[in-house]
Write a protein that holds these residues in place. Structure first.
Motif, PDB file in Angstrom:
ATOM      1  N   UNK A   1     -34.688  30.334  -1.633  1.00 43.20           N
ATOM      2  CA  UNK A   1     -34.353  31.331  -0.607  1.00 43.20           C
ATOM      3  C   UNK A   1     -35.541  32.238  -0.295  1.00 43.20           C
ATOM      4  N   UNK A   2     -36.605  32.114  -1.066  1.00 46.00           N
ATOM      5  CA  UNK A   2     -37.768  32.987  -0.858  1.00 46.00           C
ATOM      6  C   UNK A   2     -38.825  32.325   0.020  1.00 46.00           C
ATOM      7  N   UNK A   3     -38.466  31.267   0.713  1.00 43.79           N
ATOM      8  CA  UNK A   3     -39.505  30.599   1.514  1.00 43.79           C
ATOM      9  C   UNK A   3     -39.952  31.523   2.652  1.00 43.79           C
ATOM     10  N   UNK A   4     -41.269  31.557   2.918  1.00 45.44           N
ATOM     11  CA  UNK A   4     -41.778  32.490   3.928  1.00 45.44           C
ATOM     12  C   UNK A   4     -41.398  32.074   5.347  1.00 45.44           C
ATOM     13  N   UNK A   5     -41.547  33.018   6.268  1.00 46.10           N
ATOM     14  CA  UNK A   5     -41.115  32.753   7.645  1.00 46.10           C
ATOM     15  C   UNK A   5     -42.199  32.076   8.480  1.00 46.10           C
ATOM     16  N   UNK A   6     -43.441  32.429   8.227  1.00 51.00           N
ATOM     17  CA  UNK A   6     -44.529  31.898   9.061  1.00 51.00           C
ATOM     18  C   UNK A   6     -44.945  30.502   8.604  1.00 51.00           C
ATOM     19  N   UNK A   7     -45.244  29.631   9.574  1.00 44.69           N
ATOM     20  CA  UNK A   7     -45.589  28.241   9.242  1.00 44.69           C
ATOM     21  C   UNK A   7     -46.817  28.178   8.328  1.00 44.69           C
ATOM     22  N   UNK A   8     -47.836  29.025   8.608  1.00 47.53           N
ATOM     23  CA  UNK A   8     -49.043  28.925   7.763  1.00 47.53           C
ATOM     24  C   UNK A   8     -48.765  29.394   6.330  1.00 47.53           C
ATOM     25  N   UNK A   9     -47.804  30.316   6.176  1.00 44.58           N
ATOM     26  CA  UNK A   9     -47.425  30.737   4.814  1.00 44.58           C
ATOM     27  C   UNK A   9     -46.547  29.675   4.149  1.00 44.58           C
ATOM     28  N   UNK A  10     -45.775  28.994   4.975  1.00 41.15           N
ATOM     29  CA  UNK A  10     -44.895  27.935   4.481  1.00 41.15           C
ATOM     30  C   UNK A  10     -45.719  26.830   3.814  1.00 41.15           C
ATOM     31  N   UNK A  11     -46.894  26.571   4.390  1.00 37.69           N
ATOM     32  CA  UNK A  11     -47.772  25.541   3.844  1.00 37.69           C
ATOM     33  C   UNK A  11     -48.154  25.869   2.398  1.00 37.69           C
ATOM     34  N   UNK A  12     -48.618  27.123   2.166  1.00 37.40           N
ATOM     35  CA  UNK A  12     -49.003  27.517   0.799  1.00 37.40           C
ATOM     36  C   UNK A  12     -47.802  27.505  -0.140  1.00 37.40           C
ATOM     37  N   UNK A  13     -46.668  27.973   0.381  1.00 37.23           N
ATOM     38  CA  UNK A  13     -45.449  28.025  -0.444  1.00 37.23           C
ATOM     39  C   UNK A  13     -45.057  26.620  -0.904  1.00 37.23           C
ATOM     40  N   UNK A  14     -45.111  25.671   0.029  1.00 37.49           N
ATOM     41  CA  UNK A  14     -44.715  24.300  -0.313  1.00 37.49           C
ATOM     42  C   UNK A  14     -45.698  23.669  -1.307  1.00 37.49           C
ATOM     43  N   UNK A  15     -46.990  23.996  -1.158  1.00 36.75           N
ATOM     44  CA  UNK A  15     -47.980  23.488  -2.126  1.00 36.75           C
ATOM     45  C   UNK A  15     -47.618  23.995  -3.530  1.00 36.75           C
TER      46      UNK A  15
END
Lengths: 291, 206
Positions: free
Chosen positions: A6-20
Motif C-alpha cells: 500500500x506504500x507504492x509511490x504515486x509518480x511513475x519515476x518513483x514507482x520504478x525505484x520502488x519496484x526495484x
C-alpha cells in the motif's frame, strides 16, 4: 502484518525505484501475496515478454526506468509475474541488477554458510570412511582376509548371476543419448520428450520383475530430465517441465513401492500405463501452448 | 623441491587465475577432482570461487521462496553441498547459476512436502510443483487480506484496487469523479482498516 504494497509511490519515476527495491528485497513474497489478494480477479495469461517486449534488454541493463505507467500497471495487477521477474533478473540481469541484489544481502549470513561448507568439504565422509576401512584392514589377520576375499567373490558372482537384467540401464526414453540435447524449437522439444516417454509402451511389462525394472528405468529417466538444463525452453516452460517431472517422479516412486510391497500386477501395470499416458498428454498440450 | 612444496606453489598460482576463470573452467576443475591432495585443493578453491560469485544471488532467490518455518541459509547450504556432489555427473557446463537454482527449487519442494506431512494438518492437499507451493505459502496472507477487503464498501474497494494498480490519487479522483482530498482520505483510512483487520485475524489464529 505490514501492508507494504500500500506504500507504492504515486509518480511513475518513483514507482520504478520502488519496484526495484521490492523485486530485489526479501519481502517480495509478501508484496506478491498482498497484490494478489487485491487483484484476485485478474487472468493469469499475461507473460513478462508480452508486457516488456523489446524493452527487456534495457531492463536487464538499466532497471525499470524506461517502463511506462501502463507497463507498471500490468505488472502490479498480475503480481504472479513478479516472482518470475525476480528469477530472470537474478539470472540475466547485468551489472546494475547485480549491484542491487548485492546491496540487499547480509554478508555475514553468506560468510557463515561458506565456513560451514568449507569445513564439510575438508572432512568428506567418504575419505574418513576410506581411512577407517584402511585402518580396519590393517587389523585383520591374513586368514580372515583370505576368507573375506572368498566370500566377497562368491557374493559378487551371485549378484551378477541374479541381476542379469540391470535395473538402471540407460538407453531408452529420456535416457536415450541425445534425447535432451537436440537444438530444436521448444514445441518440437516437448513433443520429442512426449515421444520418448511413449517408448514405455514398446516393451511388455507382463511380469512383476519386468514392470519393476521398466518403472525404475523410467524413474531414472525422470531424474535425468530434472537435472538437465533444457536450453530449448524458456524459464517458465523449464520450470513447468521440471516441476511436473518432480510430481511424476513422486508418483512413480509410489508405484514402485506399491509393487515391491506386493501390489497386484494387473492394477500396477494399468496405473503405470495411465500415468505415462497422462504425462505424454501433458507434454503434448504444453507443446501446443508454447510459441 | 619436495612434492608438497611444488604442489603448494601450483595451488597458489592457480588461485590467482581462478578469479578470472569462467564458471565452466571452474566446474571443470571440480569435475576432475580426485583424492590426491593437490587436485582436491584445486577443486575446493574452484568451488570457493563459484560460491563467492553466486552465493548472494542464490540466497536472494531462496529468501523470497521459503516458507516462514524454513531457513533460507539452510537450504542454501544444502544446495551447495548437492552442487559439489553433482557437478561431476550432472552439470553440462552451461549456465551454472540456473542449474544451482534448479537444485534449490527441488530442495525447497522437498522441504515443503516434509514440513507439511509432519504438520498437524495432515488431510491437506500437498502442492506438487514449486509454483503451487509458492501460492500455498502466500495463501494465508492472501485469504486474510481478501476477507478484510470484502468488508470495505464498494467505493473504497475500488479506490484501493486502482491505487494498488499504480494509479495516483489524482487519476483516481478523475476516474471516479470523487474529490482529490476524499480519495486520499478514503485510501488512507482503508489501509488503516485493513491493517487493523488483518492484525486482528492474526491474533485470533495465533
Amino acid at each position: 502484518m505490514n501492508l507494504a504494497a500500500f506504500d507504492l509511490p504515486e509518480q511513475t519515476h518513483e514507482l520504478s525505484d520502488w519496484l526495484v527495491t521490492q523485486v530485489t528485497g526479501p519481502n517480495l513474497s509478501s508484496i506478491v501475496a498482498q497484490l494478489s489478494a487485491i487483484h484476485s480477479d485478474q487472468d493469469h495469461d499475461l507473460t513478462i515478454e508480452a508486457i516488456c517486449g523489446e524493452q527487456w534488454n534495457s531492463i536487464i541493463q538499466n532497471g525499470f526506468s524506461e517502463l511506462t505507467q501502463n507497463q507498471f500497471q500490468q505488472l502490479l495487477t498480475h503480481p504472479y509475474l513478479l516472482m518470475e521477474l525476480q528469477e530472470r533478473l537474478l539470472l540475466e540481469g547485468e551489472e546494475y541488477w547485480q549491484k542491487q541484489f548485492l546491496n540487499q544481502n547480509d554478508d555475514s549470513e553468506i560468510k557463515q554458510t561458506k565456513l560451514i561448507i568449507q569445513e564439510t568439504l575438508q572432512k568428506p565422509i567418504l575419505d574418513s570412511e576410506a581411512t577407517q576401512q584402511a585402518e580396519d584392514f590393517k587389523k585383520v589377520p591374513y586368514r580372515k582376509i583370505a576368507a573375506l576375499g572368498f566370500v566377497s567373490a562368491a557374493l559378487l558372482f551371485f549378484a551378477v548371476f541374479l541381476n542379469q537384467e540391470p535395473v538402471a540401464t540407460p538407453g531408452w526414453g529420456w535416457n536415450r543419448p541425445g534425447a535432451l540435447t537436440a537444438d530444436i524449437p521448444a514445441d518440437q522439444y516437448l513433443n520429442r520428450l512426449a515421444d520418448s516417454a511413449n517408448e514405455w509402451f514398446k516393451k511388455p511389462t507382463d511380469t512383476k520383475a519386468a514392470l519393476l525394472t521398466r518403472l525404475t528405468q523410467f524413474r531414472n529417466g525422470c531424474e535425468t530430465l530434472i537435472n538437465a538444463p533444457h536450453p530449448q525452453l524458456t524459464i517458465k516452460d523449464r520450470t513447468w517441465l521440471i516441476d511436473r517431472c518432480r510430481a511424476w517422479a513422486g508418483k512413480l516412486d509410489n508405484q514402485i513401492v506399491a509393487l515391491e510391497k506386493g501390489a497386484d500386477l494387473k492394477t500396477a501395470d494399468a496405473n503405470a500405463d495411465a500415468l505415462i499416458h497422462k504425462l505424454v498428454k501433458a507434454l503434448q498440450n504444453r507443446a501446443e501452448q508454447v510459441t | 623441491m619436495s612434492e608438497i612444496g611444488s604442489g603448494y606453489i601450483r595451488v597458489m598460482s592457480n588461485s590467482l587465475n581462478l578469479i578470472s576463470s569462467t564458471d565452466e573452467q571452474l566446474t571443470n576443475l571440480i569435475k576432475v577432482r580426485d583424492p590426491s591432495s593437490v587436485q582436491k585443493q584445486e577443486a575446493e578453491m574452484a568451488f570457493n570461487s563459484l560460491y563467492d560469485r553466486h552465493a548472494p544471488f542464490l540466497l536472494a532467490f531462496l529468501k523470497v521462496r521459503v516458507s516462514p518455518h524454513i531457513n533460507a541459509s539452510d537450504i542454501a547450504q544444502e544446495t551447495w553441498m548437492r552442487a559439489w556432489q553433482k557437478i561431476p555427473t550432472h552439470f553440462d557446463g552451461s549456465h551454472f547459476r540456473g542449474w544451482l537454482f534448479q537444485i534449490a527449487r527441488n530442495l525447497l519442494l522437498d522441504e515443503f512436502r516434509k514440513k507439511k506431512t509432519t504438520s498437524l494438518n495432515e488431510d491437506i492437499d500437498l502442492p506438487e510443483t514449486q509454483d503451487s507451493a509458492q501460492e500455498f505459502i502466500q495463501q494465508e496472507e492472501k485469504t486474510k487480506l481478501r476477507d478484510c477487503m470484502s468488508q470495505l464498501d464498494e467505493v473504497r474497494q475500488k479506490i484501493v484496487k486502482l491505487r494498488l494498480s499504480g494509479e495516483s490519487h489524482r487519476e483516481i479522483s478523475e476516474r471516479l469523479n470523487v474529490e482529490y482530498n476524499t480519495v486520499q482520505t478514503r485510501f488512507h483510512r482503508a489501509k488503516q482498516f485493513l491493517e487493523d483487520c488483518v492484525n486482528q485475524q492474526e491474533k485470533e489464529t495465533a
